[in-house]
Structure formats: structure tokens, C-alpha cells
Design an enzyme around this catalytic site. Structure first.
Site, short mmCIF file in Angstrom:
data_model
loop_
_atom_site.label_atom_id
_atom_site.label_comp_id
_atom_site.label_asym_id
_atom_site.label_seq_id
_atom_site.Cartn_x
_atom_site.Cartn_y
_atom_site.Cartn_z
N ARG A 245 -0.18 15.07 6.45
CA ARG A 245 0.96 15.38 7.30
C ARG A 245 0.96 14.39 8.46
NH1 ARG A 245 2.97 17.74 3.83
NH2 ARG A 245 3.62 19.92 3.67
N GLU A 274 10.02 12.66 10.44
CA GLU A 274 10.46 12.16 9.14
C GLU A 274 11.95 12.40 9.03
OE1 GLU A 274 8.08 13.90 6.02
OE2 GLU A 274 6.24 12.96 6.76
N HIS A 293 7.43 9.59 2.34
CA HIS A 293 6.93 10.89 1.88
C HIS A 293 7.24 11.14 0.40
CE1 HIS A 293 5.72 15.12 3.43
NE2 HIS A 293 5.34 14.96 2.18
#
Length: 328
Positions: A245, A274, A293
Site C-alpha cells: 500500500r 492513487e 497499481h
């Protein structure tokens, strides 16, 4: 005469792979309302959509907090998240209300571990830089030290968080000729012997490793774990990889470490926020590889994640055992 079962209301916060939608629409258990977009549901639409719902299928970009739970009301029985992480949900509040939670561990382990290895190799061996040089005419003659990077053979790898994904990464890295595999975390793991993993304090791992791979969960303890002090203990030839993360890393400190040569290079599949703004300082650095991601992004993995999250939701609605329930 049998009583007609009440059809339950379900809100799905985004378009998900067809495999999951099909299970929900054909179940006969629930009526689905969907935020029909590839983009995240706006906050006010989420609060509207969840009103009176018995079930909620969400993604890790949806903040499921007290406000959302209040908007849903007392009907809410189950939340199913299309993720292995659950740091986007107010777990204490959810528990207080007796709402069950389904998630998708295991099914994305292999895809995420593969991506981690790909990112590690791409970062250490400077693949994006190499591709760029070919395209922009920087490739001239063979030069002994041009685009040299770091190899895994004979190296020490440190894995922070030897859980499902950490272990899958370790299994894949060992055959590259890794000499020592160190790991740190809350406790030693019996299964670490399979990869000859050595349980060490975090400081030891950080200062001895040629490759530092972060694959821990985001918790209050790991928030901002990789900071100035952390990077200052790393070798200046070390490679830093994070696929867990974004918030585990202090990005300002990482930028400093990379731009001053405190560490060699970094590869990230996760950031804060993000998406990372295109003008972010990290994106100006040649020795930093940032991916959007995509840890679990294989067609089959995303399909299986969608199926599992649908099955978790359906089981929760019917008070049955979930294939993957988060116990807390």
C-alpha cells in the site's frame, strides 16, 4: 403454500468483470443496482445508492466509513470488497453493527507476486530506461558500464511481511540464486523454512538487504514505516520495491533518498494518492519506476476476484458460510 422470499437490495459501486455480475443477476436472491462506470462512484452517489441496501459490493477506492454505514441503514447485512486489503473500511464500526465482510485473499496472490518480481527486475535492471534509450536514439555503441543495474544472483533479499503474498514472492525469487532471504514482521513464520527464510529485526533486514521488498498490510504500525530513518539504513546499492500500500512509504523521504543516491532505485506499484499526479517529483527521477497499481491485473485473476466477491455477497445475504469471510 410457501412464502415468497423478499428480494434483497444490493448496491455495486462499479462495473466489475462479467463473471461476478452474472452470478448476482442470475441468483434470484437480490436486485442489483450498479454504478455503471469504470470510474469510481462519486461520494453523494455512493450515499444514495447504498440507502436501504442489504448488501454492498465495493472496491478499495471506496471509503466505507460511518457516514456510508449510516446511509445504508439497519438492513445492511454484508459488505463484499473486491480486494485483499481492507484499509478502506472502518472495521470497528462495521463490527459494531454486526455486518459481515467478505474479501478476496489467495486468488490474487500469484498474480501480485509475479508482478512484484517483474517490477523488481525492471527496476534493478533499468528496463524502462533502456526502452527509452532505444526510442530516443541514446543507444550508440556497446559500453561496458552503460545501463548497468543490479542482479539477484548471490544477493540478500529482505521481505517485509512474509504473509501469503510475501511468501509467494520469496518462492519466486529463490531460484534466481538469492543467497540469503531475510524477513521481518510481527512473528516468525514456521513456513519460512521452505524458502530458508531468516527471521530478523527490521533494522537488520534494512541494513543487510540488496533488495528490500515491502508486502505487509497497511496498519497503524506500518503507516509511514519506510521513512528517512529507514532509507538511511539501506545500502546505497539497494533496490526498494513496494507492492503493498502506498501509505507504508513516506514519499517525500523516498524522493530524497533516490535523488541524493542514498539508495540505488525504487519500484512502486502503489502510491499516495492513487493516481499519482503527473507532476509528482518521483516521476522526474530515472531511478524510480512507478506502475498504476496493477498487481492483480491478469484477466483470469480479475475474473476470479469478481466471482469470489459475488459469492461472498450472496452467502452473506442468505446467512450462509462465505467462501472468504474476514474474521475480526
Amino acid at each position: 403454500m410457501h412464502t415468497v422470499q423478499k428480494i434483497m437490495k444490493v448496491f455495486v459501486t462499479r462495473r466489475i468483470p462479467q463473471e461476478g455480475m452474472k452470478l448476482l443477476s442470475q441468483s434470484g436472491v437480490c436486485k442489483v443496482s450498479l454504478w455503471d462506470s469504470d470510474e469510481p462512484v462519486p461520494r453523494e452517489e455512493l450515499l444514495k445508492g447504498v440507502a436501504g441496501a442489504h448488501g454492498l459490493l465495493c472496491l478499495l477506492s471506496d471509503k466505507i466509513d460511518t457516514e456510508v454505514l449510516d446511509a445504508a441503514g439497519p438492513n445492511l447485512k454484508v459488505i463484499s470488497t473486491l480486494s485483499v486489503g481492507f484499509d478502506h473500511m472502518a472495521m470497528d464500526e462495521i463490527k459494531k453493527r454486526g455486518v459481515r465482510v467478505g474479501y478476496t485473499p489467495d486468488v490474487l496472490t500469484d498474480a501480485t507476486a509475479e508482478l512484484t518480481v517483474a517490477l523488481l527486475l525492471a527496476t534493478a535492471r533499468r528496463l524502462p530506461e533502456g526502452v527509452q534509450e532505444v526510442k530516443n536514439g541514446g543507444w550508440s555503441t556497446w559500453k561496458p558500464l552503460w545501463l548497468c543495474g543490479y542482479g539477484l544472483s548471490g544477493s540478500t533479499v529482505g521481505v517485509i511481511g512474509l504473509g501469503r503474498i510475501g511468501m509467494a514472492i520469496a518462492r519466486r525469487l529463490k531460484p534466481f540464486g538469492v543467497k540469503r532471504l531475510l524477513y521481518s514482521g510481527r512473528a516468525a513464520k514456521s513456513y519460512a523454512s521452505e524458502v530458508e527464510g531468516e527471521y530478523v529485526p527490521l533494522d537488520t533486514l534494512v541494513s543487510h538487504s540488496d533488495f528490500v521488498v515491502v508486502s505487509c498490510a497497511l496498519t497503524p504500525e506500518t503507516q509511514g514505516l519506510c521513512d528517512k530513518a529507514f532509507f538511511s539504513k539501506m545500502k546505497n546499492t539497494a533496490v526498494f520495491i513496494n507492492t503493498s500500500r502506498g501509505a507504508v512509504v513516506n514519499q517525500e523521504d523516498l524522493y530524497q533518498a533516490l535523488s541524493t543516491g542514498q539508495i540505488a532505485c525504487a519500484g512502486l506499484d502503489v502510491t499516495t494518492p492513487e493516481p499519482l499526479p503527473t507532476d509528482h517529483p518521483l516521476l522526474t527521477l530515472k531511478n524510480c519506476v512507478v506502475l498504476p497499481h496493477i498487481g492483480s491485473a491478469t484477466y483470469s485473476t480479475r475474473g476470479i476476484m469478481a466471482e469470489l466477491s459475488a459469492n461472498n455477497l450472496l452467502a452473506g445475504l442468505q446467512g450462509k458460510d462465505m467462501p472468504s469471510e474476514l474474521k475480526f
